[in-house]
Design an enzyme around this catalytic site. Structure first.
Site, PDB file in Angstrom:
ATOM      1  N   LYS A  33       0.805  -1.295   0.149  1.00  0.00           N
ATOM      2  CA  LYS A  33       0.142  -0.149  -0.040  1.00  0.00           C
ATOM      3  C   LYS A  33       0.793   1.235   0.116  1.00  0.00           C
ATOM      4  CE  LYS A  33      -3.226  -2.831   0.212  1.00  0.00           C
ATOM      5  NZ  LYS A  33      -3.249  -3.503  -1.273  1.00  0.00           N
ATOM      6  N   GLU A  48      -2.947   9.074   7.578  1.00  0.00           N
ATOM      7  CA  GLU A  48      -3.801   9.779   6.739  1.00  0.00           C
ATOM      8  C   GLU A  48      -4.799  10.741   7.426  1.00  0.00           C
ATOM      9  OE1 GLU A  48      -5.628   7.135   3.948  1.00  0.00           O
ATOM     10  OE2 GLU A  48      -3.808   6.938   2.844  1.00  0.00           O
ATOM     11  N   HIS A  94     -16.291  -4.523   5.801  1.00  0.00           N
ATOM     12  CA  HIS A  94     -15.377  -4.369   4.677  1.00  0.00           C
ATOM     13  C   HIS A  94     -15.608  -5.434   3.716  1.00  0.00           C
ATOM     14  CE1 HIS A  94     -13.137  -1.346   7.026  1.00  0.00           C
ATOM     15  NE2 HIS A  94     -13.085  -2.293   7.492  1.00  0.00           N
ATOM     16  N   ARG A 117      -7.191  -7.568 -10.769  1.00  0.00           N
ATOM     17  CA  ARG A 117      -7.809  -8.674 -11.101  1.00  0.00           C
ATOM     18  C   ARG A 117      -9.280  -8.479 -11.572  1.00  0.00           C
ATOM     19  NH1 ARG A 117      -8.688  -8.255  -5.622  1.00  0.00           N
ATOM     20  NH2 ARG A 117     -10.974  -7.602  -4.928  1.00  0.00           N
TER      21      ARG A 117
HETATM   22  C1  MV4 Z   1      -9.859   5.423   5.019  1.00  0.00           C
HETATM   23  C2  MV4 Z   1     -11.060   5.815   5.650  1.00  0.00           C
HETATM   24  C3  MV4 Z   1     -11.233   7.013   5.956  1.00  0.00           C
HETATM   25  N1  MV4 Z   1     -10.213   7.995   5.926  1.00  0.00           N
HETATM   26  N2  MV4 Z   1      -8.856   6.159   4.945  1.00  0.00           N
HETATM   27  C4  MV4 Z   1     -11.184   0.660   4.780  1.00  0.00           C
HETATM   28  C5  MV4 Z   1     -10.328  -0.165   3.978  1.00  0.00           C
HETATM   29  C6  MV4 Z   1      -9.278   0.171   3.114  1.00  0.00           C
HETATM   30  N3  MV4 Z   1      -9.262  -0.429   2.000  1.00  0.00           N
HETATM   31  C7  MV4 Z   1      -9.510   1.498   3.275  1.00  0.00           C
HETATM   32  N4  MV4 Z   1     -10.504   1.836   4.260  1.00  0.00           N
HETATM   33  C8  MV4 Z   1     -10.918   3.084   4.573  1.00  0.00           C
HETATM   34  N5  MV4 Z   1      -9.956   4.181   4.653  1.00  0.00           N
HETATM   35  C9  MV4 Z   1      -9.153   7.556   5.273  1.00  0.00           C
HETATM   36  N6  MV4 Z   1      -8.098   8.334   5.208  1.00  0.00           N
HETATM   37  C10 MV4 Z   1     -12.323   4.771   5.641  1.00  0.00           C
HETATM   38  C11 MV4 Z   1     -11.955   3.674   5.291  1.00  0.00           C
HETATM   39  C12 MV4 Z   1     -13.068   2.679   5.292  1.00  0.00           C
HETATM   40  C13 MV4 Z   1     -13.920   2.158   4.219  1.00  0.00           C
HETATM   41  C14 MV4 Z   1     -13.280   2.268   2.744  1.00  0.00           C
HETATM   42  C15 MV4 Z   1     -13.785   1.978   1.958  1.00  0.00           C
HETATM   43  C16 MV4 Z   1     -15.166   1.051   1.788  1.00  0.00           C
HETATM   44  C17 MV4 Z   1     -15.403   0.762   3.271  1.00  0.00           C
HETATM   45  C18 MV4 Z   1     -15.022   1.315   4.307  1.00  0.00           C
HETATM   46  C19 MV4 Z   1     -15.562   0.987   5.673  1.00  0.00           C
HETATM   47  C20 MV4 Z   1     -14.775   1.649   6.688  1.00  0.00           C
HETATM   48  C21 MV4 Z   1     -13.813   2.369   6.379  1.00  0.00           C
END
Ligand code: MV4
Length: 664
Positions: free
Chosen positions: A116, A200, A235, A292
């Protein structure tokens, strides 16, 4: 183009890939585990090779065995599907070394996107927008604290090696920073063996919007618009749709171009998805790239009239992309719901067992000309004017089992509409027509979700399910009178069909006076003492205080009878009503003891009864464990345990008799 490919996967995605291969005249080789010998994906391919025991790490994750199977059958290329080996760069390298084409991106692109923090540094150079933050190598606690103060709170700490939401900590203020960092690093090292973190700005109500990209080996790279996958639970995506509600043409182009820049920065080839998180105002930031074909690709196919598996095959064979950017347009709206064998009332615990009945939505053929497309049967996407209204991608048939070994997804239900409103209505209707007996499913939950105010009004963000918990998880209610009436109606109709005794003739004509028949039903919430009154004017059904006419006008629904259990499907709900038949034990012989069978495949963890023991109705006899849950098998009547057929520790198949029991 290839003449034969191997599909290194199972379930719906293996069937999906096979459908396109067949349409293109390409032969297919399935691989399967011992648990999947009679699985649908084996049946729909031209050849099949057994690659090992049920456990995925001994079968679907054994790259060596899969490559050997491809060589042995003369396949020229391997499609990895999603999950399993699909994002494994070593496997892609091993395919190349064996002279096989890996139908996916170059291993170097997978590696570049695998970390990442390294990916974010690459994206920064490529001018792809990133959430304000720090994703460098320096890990000194005081330094990171300074970075967090600079970014401004709330700050999100993420394990660099993480993904899928693991190893994340929200830090509300500077005073909390040190403890949160220590805790995040502890989880990162124990989960990923690497305690590197990044910091972040924390977005409060983000949406998950991802862009489908496609690149060929000739230097072309385009985007096939976006999918909104904000509706998630822990998630795990629950609903996906395309296009994203509220998207403007300008924002779409900006996100598409950023996604193409991301793909180009890592030398991408094939199908990929660039995941962004977006603020409610539309500002968006790169999160990660999935290298993918994704589970939710059908919504993109539906709105663009493409077959993305065909594109993958063409690109892997060295052909140019079938379309250029300016040739792509968005037609209508598509929504996908993932139908799972799981129990929303029990924390979405997987529900394993046999699909004893599987009724799918009726073919929906409008002026559009598309009948319901059962993928694996016809083509994946329509290539004519308009897509099918309902598409089902599934890897299972009635009679198949959902086993504890793999993901318990039953099917993907995808609907298309001229606009979002129509797609939503079709989704609600299709969910109502999806009838499954034998397992718990999330169908009723999905229906509440798509009909709920938040989703219907497209008030989307990743917290939607949690925020609407009360409407999405209503407390269990007793069956409504209409559902009971449907069961009663089915019961009477069934008796009439089989009746030889004139007193069982339940047609109204011979009843010149009022006559009442009592019917006792029960489900896990309540017992229902109901009655049907035969009157010259028709049948009146009564349950408690309520009465309704039991005629052709009675509430609509579908009833499936399974012995004395009536499965009533009505308004997206599934009621399981056990009828207490007063005649059931009248002519019972000795041999008809209680059928004490395993409710699902699992392991015997305790035997509480002994051979020859007399027991009372309800006494616990055997405890089984399946999917980390214990199930108690109790005596159905007073009686005697003649024999116990399993010992503690034994593995038991679904439906296997556990005890020889004789009712007193
Ligand atoms: C975040 C966020 C809020 N702010 N980054 C969760 C999994 C990972 N792929 C990234 N995620 C998140 N990153 C910042 N800076 C909130 C999430 C997040 C989220 C993101 C996408 C889809 C569902 C989610 C559920 C909870 C938190």
């Amino acid at each position: 183009m290839f003449t034969k490919i191997l599909i290194a996967n199972r379930g719906e995605i293996a069937c999906r890939v096979a459908a396109t291969a067949r349409r293109l005249g390409i032969k297919t080789v399935a691989v399967y585990s011992e648990a999947d010998a009679s699985a649908r994906h084996v049946a729909v391919c031209d050849e099949a090779v057994l690659i090992g025991p049920a456990a995925a790490k001994e079968s679907y994750l054994r790259g060596d065995k899969i490559i050997a199977a491809a060589k042995a059958t003369g396949a020229q290329a391997i499609h990895p599907g999603y999950g399993f080996l699909s994002e494994n760069a070593e496997f892609a390298d091993a395919c190349a070394e064996a002279g096989l084409v890996f139908i996916g991106p170059p291993a170097s692109a997978m590696r570049a996107m695998g970390s990442k923090s390294a990916a974010k540094q690459l994206m920064e150079k490529a001018n792809v927008p990133l959430v304000p933050g720090y994703h460098g190598e320096q890990q000194d606690a005081d330094f990171l604290h300074g970075e967090a103060d600079r970014i401004g709170y709330p700050v999100l700490l993420k394990a660099s090696a993480g993904g899928g939401g693991k190893g994340m900590r929200v830090v509300e203020n500077s005073a909390q920073f040190k403890d949160a960092l220590a805790s995040c690093k502890r989880e990162a090292i124990s989960s990923f063996g690497d305690d590197k973190v990044l910091a972040e700005k924390y977005l409060q109500r983000p949406r998950h919007i991802e862009i489908q990209v496609f690149a060929d080996t000739l230097g072309n790279c385009i985007y096939l618009f976006e999918r909104d996958c904000s509706v998630q639970r822990r998630h795990q995506k629950v609903l996906e749709e395309a296009p994203a509600p509220g998207m403007t043409d300008e924002r779409r182009a900006a996100m598409g171009e950023a996604a193409v820049a991301a793909a180009r920065a890592v030398g991408y080839v094939g199908a990929g998805t660039v995941e962004f998180i977006a603020n409610q105002d539309g500002t968006f930031y790169f999160m990660e790239m999935n290298t993918r074909l994704q589970v939710e690709h059908p919504v993109t196919e539906m709105i663009t009239g493409t077959d993305l598996v065909e594109w993958q095959l063409r690109v892997a064979a060295g052909e140019p992309l079938p379309k250029q950017q300016h040739e792509l347009t968005i037609n209508g709206h598509a929504i996908e719901a993932r139908i799972y064998a799981e129990n929303p009332e029990k924390g979405f615990l997987p529900s394993i067992g046999t699909l004893r009945h599987l009724g799918t939505p009726a073919a929906v053929s409008f002026e559009l000309g598309g009948a319901a497309t059962a993928i694996g049967g016809a083509g994946a996407a329509t290539h004519g004017a308009a897509p099918a209204a309902v598409r089902i991608d599934s890897g299972v048939r009635q009679g198949d089992a959902i086993s504890p070994f793999y993901d318990p997804m039953i099917a993907k239900l995808i609907v298309w509409g001229a606009d979002r409103k129509q797609a939503l209505a079709r989704m609600a209707q299709a969910l109502e027509q999806y009838h499954i007996v034998g397992l718990h499913t999330n169908i009723a939950f999905l229906k509440r979700l798509v009909e709920g105010q938040a989703f219907a009004s497209a008030d989307l963000d990743t917290g939607l399910i949690e925020r609407n918990h009360d409407t999405l998880f209503p407390t269990a209610q007793p069956a409504p009178v209409a559902a009971l009436a449907l069961a009663a109606k089915a019961l009477l109709a069934d008796e009439r069909k089989h009746a030889t005794d004139p007193w069982q003739q339940t047609t109204g004509w011979r009843m010149n006076q009022t006559y009442t028949r009592k019917l006792a039903f029960a489900d896990e919430h309540a017992a229902y003492d109901t009655s049907v009154t035969y009157r010259p004017g028709g049948l009146l059904f009564t349950s408690g205080e309520e009465s309704i006419q039991l005629g052709d006008q009675a509430n609509r629904g579908t009833v499936l009878r399974d012995g004395d259990t009536f499965h009533v499907f009505s308004n997206g709900m599934h009621y399981q009503l056990a009828w207490n038949d007063p005649m059931a034990h009248a002519g019972e012989t000795e041999s008809e003891g209680g059928r004490l069978t395993a409710p699902m495949p699992g392991k015997v963890v305790a035997v509480l009864a002994s051979k020859g023991q007399d027991v009372k109705k309800g006494d616990a006899l055997v405890i089984m464990e399946a999917m980390k849950m214990e199930h108690t098998i109790a005596a159905p009547h007073d009686g005697t345990v003649n024999d116990i057929l399993y010992n503690v520790g034994d593995q038991v198949a679904d439906g296997a008799p556990l005890l020889d029991f004789q009712a007193a």
